[in-house]
Design a protein around this motif. Structure first.
Motif, PDB file in Angstrom:
ATOM      1  N   ARG A 189       0.842  -1.190   0.000  1.00  0.00           N
ATOM      2  CA  ARG A 189       0.000   0.000   0.000  1.00  0.00           C
ATOM      3  C   ARG A 189       0.878   1.240   0.000  1.00  0.00           C
ATOM      4  O   ARG A 189       2.001   1.209   0.495  1.00  0.00           O
ATOM      5  N   VAL A 234      -3.598   3.884  -1.911  1.00  0.00           N
ATOM      6  CA  VAL A 234      -3.472   2.945  -3.027  1.00  0.00           C
ATOM      7  C   VAL A 234      -3.124   1.551  -2.533  1.00  0.00           C
ATOM      8  O   VAL A 234      -2.255   1.386  -1.668  1.00  0.00           O
ATOM      9  N   LEU A 279      -1.266  -1.449  -4.140  1.00  0.00           N
ATOM     10  CA  LEU A 279      -0.298  -1.429  -5.237  1.00  0.00           C
ATOM     11  C   LEU A 279       0.233  -2.817  -5.563  1.00  0.00           C
ATOM     12  O   LEU A 279       0.533  -3.601  -4.675  1.00  0.00           O
ATOM     13  N   TYR A 336       3.400  -3.980  -8.174  1.00  0.00           N
ATOM     14  CA  TYR A 336       4.479  -3.358  -8.942  1.00  0.00           C
ATOM     15  C   TYR A 336       5.387  -4.428  -9.540  1.00  0.00           C
ATOM     16  O   TYR A 336       5.854  -5.315  -8.839  1.00  0.00           O
ATOM     17  N   GLU A 395      -2.882  -0.096  -9.600  1.00  0.00           N
ATOM     18  CA  GLU A 395      -3.219   0.705  -8.431  1.00  0.00           C
ATOM     19  C   GLU A 395      -4.725   0.720  -8.227  1.00  0.00           C
ATOM     20  O   GLU A 395      -5.466   1.105  -9.134  1.00  0.00           O
ATOM     21  N   GLU A 453      -7.139   2.811  -6.284  1.00  0.00           N
ATOM     22  CA  GLU A 453      -6.988   4.129  -5.672  1.00  0.00           C
ATOM     23  C   GLU A 453      -8.263   4.612  -4.986  1.00  0.00           C
ATOM     24  O   GLU A 453      -9.361   4.464  -5.511  1.00  0.00           O
ATOM     25  N   TYR A 475       5.137   4.295   1.814  1.00  0.00           N
ATOM     26  CA  TYR A 475       4.897   2.889   1.476  1.00  0.00           C
ATOM     27  C   TYR A 475       4.719   2.097   2.771  1.00  0.00           C
ATOM     28  O   TYR A 475       5.446   2.318   3.740  1.00  0.00           O
TER      29      TYR A 475
END
Length: 191
Positions: A31, A45, A47, A49, A58, A60, A170
């Motif tokens: 997140r 968010v 997330l 990646y 994402e 959101e 993060y």
């Protein structure tokens, strides 16, 4: 006299060994919270990646001073497409990506600024060591903190004339992609 010279040489060589930027995991999930004080926007968010394939997903929640919006955004830099699904209206826009993929790791020319620990240092399960870096990215200032030794991102500040200050935090980060299907466009979106 020789002892003083030897101590001076050891001190100088130790100080000259500035830590280099570490390499963050190429795939992770977690997140982030992104704050833009200039536009008074907070974005929370979920997330996923993937630097190897240049993909980012994402989920959101965008909180402005007067409204909240919810989006599912898939950035597929590997094929140059963005899918943006409004989760409230179910309207999906598929567009060509015009901005480059920006990796979520420290640039190789980042300058080390120090280390600190958070939590109970005597208990390895309850503390983390952080490394702080800063530098310029395309002429704009950034500052970042990462965990040591795994190099997971913790915080990133970016300052430019175009955007002002953007602060990203993060948290709940885990290595790897647990469900690769997160990079498949939502069914509501055009093929």
């Amino acid at each position: 006299m020789r002892v003083l010279v030897a101590i001076a040489v050891v001190c100088v060589s130790t100080l000259a060994q500035e830590p280099k930027p570490c390499e963050s995991p190429k795939q992770f999930q977690g997140r982030i919270a992104r704050f833009d004080p200039k536009d008074k926007v907070a974005v929370f968010v979920r997330l996923s990646y993937d630097a190897d394939n240049r993909r980012v997903r994402e989920l959101e929640e965008i909180d402005t001073t007067s409204t909240k919006d919810y989006y599912d955004v898939l950035y597929l830099h590997n094929v140059g497409l963005e899918y943006r699904l409004n989760l409230r209206t179910k309207q999906c826009n598929k567009t060509v990506l015009t901005r480059p993929f920006v990796p979520m790791h420290l640039p190789s020319d980042a300058h080390f600024r120090g280390e600190a620990s958070m939590g109970e240092a005597s208990n390895p399960d309850e503390h983390v060591i952080l490394a702080f870096f800063e530098g310029k990215f395309e002429g704009n200032f950034y500052a970042a903190s990462v965990t040591v030794p795994n190099c997971f991102p913790v915080a990133f500040d970016f300052l430019s004339k175009q955007t002002g200050l953007i602060h990203t935090t993060y948290y709940d980060i885990t290595g790897g992609i647990h469900d690769p299907s997160v990079f498949i466009p939502p069914s509501e979106c055009p093929p």
